[in-house]
Design a protein around this motif. Structure first.
Motif, PDB file in Angstrom:
ATOM      1  N   PHE B 154       0.715  -1.224   0.195  1.00 53.71           N
ATOM      2  CA  PHE B 154      -0.003  -0.030   0.095  1.00 53.71           C
ATOM      3  C   PHE B 154       0.763   1.544  -0.069  1.00 53.71           C
ATOM      4  CE2 PHE B 154      -2.302  -3.127   2.271  1.00 53.71           C
ATOM      5  CZ  PHE B 154      -3.444  -3.025   1.891  1.00 53.71           C
ATOM      6  N   ILE B 155       0.728   2.191  -0.860  1.00 52.08           N
ATOM      7  CA  ILE B 155       1.065   3.491  -0.879  1.00 52.08           C
ATOM      8  C   ILE B 155      -0.016   4.380  -0.434  1.00 52.08           C
ATOM      9  CG2 ILE B 155       2.408   5.367  -1.952  1.00 52.08           C
ATOM     10  CD1 ILE B 155       3.372   3.047  -3.760  1.00 52.08           C
ATOM     11  N   LEU B 156       0.219   5.180   0.709  1.00 51.45           N
ATOM     12  CA  LEU B 156      -1.050   5.984   1.066  1.00 51.45           C
ATOM     13  C   LEU B 156      -0.914   7.227   0.684  1.00 51.45           C
ATOM     14  CD1 LEU B 156      -1.517   3.783   4.528  1.00 51.45           C
ATOM     15  CD2 LEU B 156      -2.726   3.434   2.256  1.00 51.45           C
ATOM     16  N   THR B 157      -1.581   7.707  -0.085  1.00 51.25           N
ATOM     17  CA  THR B 157      -1.107   9.144  -0.487  1.00 51.25           C
ATOM     18  C   THR B 157      -2.002  10.056   0.074  1.00 51.25           C
ATOM     19  OG1 THR B 157      -2.516   8.733  -2.569  1.00 51.25           O
ATOM     20  CG2 THR B 157      -0.175   8.404  -2.784  1.00 51.25           C
ATOM     21  N   GLY B 158      -1.522  10.628   1.292  1.00 52.62           N
ATOM     22  CA  GLY B 158      -2.286  11.426   1.995  1.00 52.62           C
ATOM     23  C   GLY B 158      -3.082  11.190   3.188  1.00 52.62           C
ATOM     24  N   PHE B 159      -3.479  11.952   4.251  1.00 51.27           N
ATOM     25  CA  PHE B 159      -3.847  11.554   5.283  1.00 51.27           C
ATOM     26  C   PHE B 159      -5.458  12.190   5.494  1.00 51.27           C
ATOM     27  CE2 PHE B 159      -4.575  13.190   9.752  1.00 51.27           C
ATOM     28  CZ  PHE B 159      -4.716  11.798  10.609  1.00 51.27           C
ATOM     29  N   ARG B 160      -6.275  11.361   5.788  1.00 54.70           N
ATOM     30  CA  ARG B 160      -7.293  11.901   6.321  1.00 54.70           C
ATOM     31  C   ARG B 160      -7.747  12.199   7.756  1.00 54.70           C
ATOM     32  NH1 ARG B 160     -11.776  10.819   3.131  1.00 54.70           N
ATOM     33  NH2 ARG B 160     -12.654  12.660   4.320  1.00 54.70           N
ATOM     34  N   GLU B 161      -8.006  13.285   8.266  1.00 52.16           N
ATOM     35  CA  GLU B 161      -8.301  13.349   9.535  1.00 52.16           C
ATOM     36  C   GLU B 161      -9.528  12.917  10.073  1.00 52.16           C
ATOM     37  OE1 GLU B 161      -7.584  17.598  10.694  1.00 52.16           O
ATOM     38  OE2 GLU B 161      -7.683  17.130  12.754  1.00 52.16           O
ATOM     39  N   PRO B 162      -9.464  12.161  11.115  1.00 51.29           N
ATOM     40  CA  PRO B 162     -10.539  11.424  11.759  1.00 51.29           C
ATOM     41  C   PRO B 162     -11.521  12.582  12.123  1.00 51.29           C
ATOM     42  CG  PRO B 162      -8.833  10.805  13.053  1.00 51.29           C
ATOM     43  CD  PRO B 162      -8.254  11.703  11.970  1.00 51.29           C
ATOM     44  N   THR B 163     -12.999  12.481  11.952  1.00 56.00           N
ATOM     45  CA  THR B 163     -14.054  13.121  12.383  1.00 56.00           C
ATOM     46  C   THR B 163     -14.203  13.161  13.624  1.00 56.00           C
ATOM     47  OG1 THR B 163     -15.821  11.445  12.013  1.00 56.00           O
ATOM     48  CG2 THR B 163     -15.189  13.007  10.004  1.00 56.00           C
ATOM     49  N   PHE B 164     -14.383  14.278  14.250  1.00 55.82           N
ATOM     50  CA  PHE B 164     -14.945  14.466  15.755  1.00 55.82           C
ATOM     51  C   PHE B 164     -16.302  15.272  15.971  1.00 55.82           C
ATOM     52  CE2 PHE B 164     -10.337  14.811  15.371  1.00 55.82           C
ATOM     53  CZ  PHE B 164     -10.008  13.579  16.309  1.00 55.82           C
TER      54      PHE B 164
END
Lengths: 259, 392
Positions: B154-164
């Motif tokens: 896996f190459i994970l291109t970018g981070f998703r901020e978890p929802t709060f």
């Protein structure tokens, strides 16, 4: 001539004259039926399952089936659910193994999870229907012990009537009576007896069609449960043989993209 | 990626004959049985969600584009009034190889009470506290299938901020989370590219997987700060981490044994955590078609006590599968922290209505929650949830 040899031949003669026992004949018919249907390589088909309760209310499921023949072991099969809509995309992979427990995986699309599941639940209902998992599984010769009872007419055909007793563990049946036609070994009727030997269900298969000039498949199967008054009908469509499926189409990884 | 979406939708829809459309619309009623902790929070909430999925395959199913969206209309919890691209990927299959490029979701693991090994996707936390609602993750995912196992890169291109949850929301942390102040260990922040590897195989009745993740943790650490209005808030910090994972499941008769084990290295210290247990199933109880599964799982981690929810916890549960026409199911469970006796009870039940409706009920109670336990924020958030969904 050796006196012992003469004696052995004389003692053996009545056995030869008697030919097969009913058990041997039953097993032979099962083996012949298996040989008659072998070599299909693979097939795909669409199935509509209609469940009917005592009041006549119906509910339906649509499932696509892919099966790969495996020489020397049970077949591999993939079931892909299209309806009801809430289970759309769910897929089940089974490697059947005669008397050994089958290997089974389930793909749950909502959480994208492939789950190895126990195949122990042979007698449980498939999708709430009157078909148990064991009724729909690959029917290997060694799964039963057999006894030929008699030959008798069944509709327009002449049938063998065979009693078979599940040899695998956890079956819901004490025994089954099977009517199979003598010409092409088509399963015409099965009567199922529960563990207490009470009549439980009857399966009637009709609308047989021949594929590739050899393989017969029923177009309709109706299972009636005599104890609860419910029934389930399977309508089979779009049978295709030798479609070029490979081992890679039957891996737990590929369940995630089964369509 | 976002600008690509309309084009893919157009491409997918323009060849109508082969496009598959499915999904669901649902209304959810959420009722909190205890008074809110903070005056601005609500007691009940009615929301609507929509999850459509489009797919189109060609080249004898060896190529496919899948688009799955999720949106919820929530008038009371602003952060829950949200939409997400769950999937927007191109899948290509070539004999024993698979490529997935785009936004996707991945599940790893075997246990029920928590999902330690499963770290690819950030959690859509406003959708539920069980970690099973995930945000779509941009990635290039290569798979190689061999007789001796399946390899994933896996190459994970970018981070998703978890929802709060927003300040008005229930089931939120003690203070509101200020996502705008989020901090990252890596100077690349959300642009950091993460990597993961996985090998999975089975031998007889035993399935196992080994995994490695290197990159931005989806599991933030929090520090207290002030927002623009000088109100105290929690500021999330996303460290870099390396995590090794093992998951194992073995079927032995009516027993299903499960193990998940991780070791995580990050600047704030390394730790080991595990969840292990079993599910034992009674098939066809009382001569009915009902299967009853009994579950027991134990979780332990050697991080500081109260750093995580599952530091020394026992989960016990019952799973009823009715095997009826409506596919009715009930899962009831209890989690006890064996250090401080904090307890959580949860019941989930669902049943199909007719051919295309589904009714789901959830009930969760928090009891005897220790003031220092991470669950203390939820202590007054006992809830009942009812969802009616129409599938198409």
């Amino acid at each position: 001539m050796n006196k012992r040899l003469v004696l052995a031949i004389l003692l053996g003669l009545p056995m030869l004259a008697q030919a097969q026992t009913p058990e041997e004949k039953g097993l032979q018919i099962a083996k012949d039926a298996d040989a008659f249907d072998s070599g299909f390589v693979d097939f795909t088909a669409d199935m509509v399952m209609t469940l009917k309760n005592k009041k006549g209310q119906t509910s339906s499921r649509q499932i696509r089936i892919r099966t790969l023949e495996v020489q020397g072991d049970g077949d591999k099969s993939l079931s892909i659910f299209d309806e009801p809509a809430d289970v759309k995309g769910t897929a089940m992979l089974t490697y059947s193994h005669g008397l050994e427990p089958d290997d089974q995986w389930l793909y749950l699309p909502a959480i994208k999870r492939v789950k190895r599941i126990s195949s122990r639940n042979k007698s449980g209902p498939f999708m709430g229907s009157e078909f148990a998992f064991e009724d729909l599984g690959s029917q290997e010769v060694e799964k039963y012990t057999y006894k030929w009872l008699r030959d008798e007419p069944c509709g327009e055909f002449e049938c063998y009537l065979i009693e078979r007793v599940p040899a695998y563990k956890f079956s819901g049946y004490k025994r089954q009576l099977v009517w199979m036609d003598k010409e092409a070994y088509r399963l015409m009727r099965v009567e199922y007896f529960d563990r207490k030997n009470e009549p439980l269900k009857t399966l009637v298969a009709t609308d047989y069609q021949q594929y590739l000039d050899r393989y017969w498949r029923a177009g309709k199967m109706e299972m009636t449960n005599h104890q609860n008054g419910k029934s389930t009908t399977l309508d089979w469509n779009n049978y295709q043989f030798k479609t070029g499926l490979t081992d890679n189409d039957f891996k737990s990884q590929t369940l995630k993209r089964a369509r | 990626m976002r600008t690509l979406l309309p084009w893919l939708l157009v491409a997918a829809v323009s060849t109508v004959q082969a496009v598959e459309f499915s999904g669901n619309v649902a209304t959810e009623l959420l009722l909190f049985t205890e008074t809110e902790r903070i005056a601005e929070q609500f007691d009940e909430n009615l929301t609507i969600s929509f999850q459509p999925k489009l797919s189109r395959s060609w080249n004898n199913r060896n190529d496919e584009i899948v688009v799955e969206l999720f949106m919820r209309l929530d008038r009371r919890d602003d952060n829950r009034n949200h939409a997400d691209v769950r999937e927007l990927k191109w899948l290509h299959v070539d004999a024993n190889q698979e490529w997935r490029v785009g936004i996707d979701s991945v599940f790893w693991g075997v246990t029920e009470s928590q999902h330690l090994v499963d770290v690819i996707n950030s959690i859509d936390q406003v959708e539920g506290i069980d970690g099973e609602d995930k945000l779509g993750q941009p990635m290039i995912h290569y798979t190689n299938i061999q007789d001796y196992g399946v390899f994933h890169v896996f190459i994970l291109t970018g981070f998703r901020e978890p929802t709060f949850h927003s300040p008005e929301g229930r089931l939120r942390l003690p203070l509101a989370v200020d996502e705008d102040q989020a901090q990252f260990e890596s100077s690349d922040e959300e642009e950091h590219i993460d990597y993961a590897l996985r090998y999975a195989h089975y031998i007889g009745d035993t399935e196992f997987g080994l995994s490695l993740f290197d990159g931005t943790s989806r599991d933030p650490e929090f520090s207290q700060g002030l927002d623009d209005d000088n109100q105290p808030v929690l500021i999330p910090f996303y460290p870099q981490m390396t995590q090794f994972g093992l998951d194992l499941q073995s079927i032995i008769g009516d027993w299903m044994w499960k193990l998940e084990l991780i070791h995580r290295d990050q600047d704030s210290g390394s730790f080991t955590a595990t969840t292990t247990g079993f599910e034992y199933t009674f098939y066809g109880i009382l001569e009915s078609a009902v299967d009853l599964g009994t579950l027991l799982e134990y979780s332990y981690e050697d991080r500081d006590e109260n750093a995580g929810v599952f530091d020394n916890d026992l989960f016990a549960g019952l799973r009823f599968a009715f095997n009826d026409v409506q596919s009715s199911e009930i899962l009831a469970g209890m989690i006890v922290d064996t250090d401080n006796q904090s307890r959580t009870f949860r019941v989930e039940a669902n049943r199909r209505l007719g051919d295309s409706w589904k009714l789901t009920g959830e009930l969760q109670f928090f009891s005897n929650i220790d003031a220092d336990d991470p669950l203390s924020a939820y202590a007054q958030d006992d809830f009942i949830l009812l969802e009616l969904a129409r599938y198409f």
